[in-house]
Design an enzyme around this catalytic site. Sequence first.
Site, PDB file in Angstrom:
ATOM      1  N   LYS A  63      -8.467  -1.372   0.913  1.00 27.52           N
ATOM      2  CA  LYS A  63      -9.719  -1.423   1.805  1.00 27.52           C
ATOM      3  C   LYS A  63     -10.543  -2.319   1.340  1.00 27.52           C
ATOM      4  O   LYS A  63     -11.262  -2.368   0.074  1.00 27.52           O
ATOM      5  CB  LYS A  63     -10.415  -0.391   2.496  1.00 27.52           C
ATOM      6  CG  LYS A  63     -11.351  -0.236   3.608  1.00 27.52           C
ATOM      7  CD  LYS A  63     -10.564  -1.025   4.765  1.00 27.52           C
ATOM      8  CE  LYS A  63      -9.552  -0.019   5.465  1.00 27.52           C
ATOM      9  NZ  LYS A  63      -8.743  -0.650   6.806  1.00 27.52           N
ATOM     10  N   GLU A  77       0.680  -1.280   0.038  1.00 31.27           N
ATOM     11  CA  GLU A  77      -0.003  -0.143   0.130  1.00 31.27           C
ATOM     12  C   GLU A  77       0.719   1.363  -0.088  1.00 31.27           C
ATOM     13  O   GLU A  77       1.774   1.563   0.902  1.00 31.27           O
ATOM     14  CB  GLU A  77      -1.032  -0.042   1.318  1.00 31.27           C
ATOM     15  CG  GLU A  77      -1.890   1.272   1.354  1.00 31.27           C
ATOM     16  CD  GLU A  77      -2.985   1.255   2.383  1.00 31.27           C
ATOM     17  OE1 GLU A  77      -3.757   2.078   2.458  1.00 31.27           O
ATOM     18  OE2 GLU A  77      -3.102  -0.002   2.859  1.00 31.27           O
TER      19      GLU A  77
END
Length: 415
Positions: A242, A226
């Site tokens: 997410k 990420e």
Amino acid sequence: MSQKEPTGVETLPPALIDVPAAPDDCRGRLVERARLQWRCHDGGDPAALAQEFLTGHGVAVADLGRPARHDPDGVCGAALYLSAAAGALLAGGAPAAATPVPALPDLVVVVYAHGAAGPAAPSRFRPADVRPTPVAAGRRPDPAPRWWLGPWRESWTPAQHADAVEVVRAAIGRGDVYQVNLVGHAAAPYAGDPLPALARLGALPGARYGGTLSGLDWAIGCASPETLVEVDGGRLVTRPIKGTRPATAEGRRELLASAKERAEHVMIVDLERNDLARVARTGSVRVDELFAVRRWCDLWQAESTVSAVAADGLGLADLLRAVCPGGSVTGAPKLAALDRIAALEPVGRGASMGAFGWVGSGRIDLGLTIRTAAADADRLHVWAGGGITWGSDPAAEVAEAAAKAAPVRALLAAG
């Protein structure tokens, strides 16, 4: 006081330096030149300290929108690590529980130049049980212990984790928060040198920010996919992740069809848009990609790309204050979520959920330290969690955290 190591102190040979997001043409040629280490109890502003230290060592970070020249014969750039605790401090959040890895600083900045590879040298990391000891005349020294990793011990039980999920759901029901990311921790004893085990994490599929960093009696290994924030040519980019499912055809279909996962994801995208807007030119923030499904190890994850144009005169310190801690590992609203995290998580987040990557003149690329492990003198530490919304199922959240930690634990245990 913060710790500054002058040029030439305890430098690592290039072969042992593998900073996430370092330029490809620099890997294998990096030699440490200077180091800053700071902990939250030292006082002061870690973002300002990092910018001042880097600027003082020739890394241009005072105006990220201005083109900067790279000097091939001088300083190349720097590794930057900022803990979740330091990020919460920057955001004005409530102090969390104590870190389980007190040897690990909350801010580390290591400046590198290019140099020729030297002879093999012992690791900077010196576990207490493998430090050199005097050897009697005529006796051969004992060999260094082989790698051994003991059983993991969780900081909370599955039932306690599930109870925390219910507490968050109740807070959402009252309107106190919209989403909170809950993170669990586990530690295991070890013997041997932890750096090779930590370095293996960077080989995990999808580890965009794979790499290591170490100091005296501490080390970090990262396998993060990420992007917390990237800056190149005055363009700011963040890629929040997410939403998780097993990496099967059915899992992909479930993730794409899940209203709960999409709502959770969009909340964080909105939060990241607002974070970038604080340091961007007015009207330049945009969502370039929304809810793209990508693979990390044996998991599908949903990722979006949010970008903006850096405001005139934006420096590293203001950028760190705007984006730390990352919204995908706090929740929304960010300060209210940090309050819940401080009240519910039994131990601090240590090396996880912070920032780690490369800072150079005119280029920054920092990953969010998910899928990250740390070592102190006698234990390895891992963290994993997930975002909690009103639609969260406690048992499913506990299982998701375990699934995220499993590839990291397995690779650390490998001989």
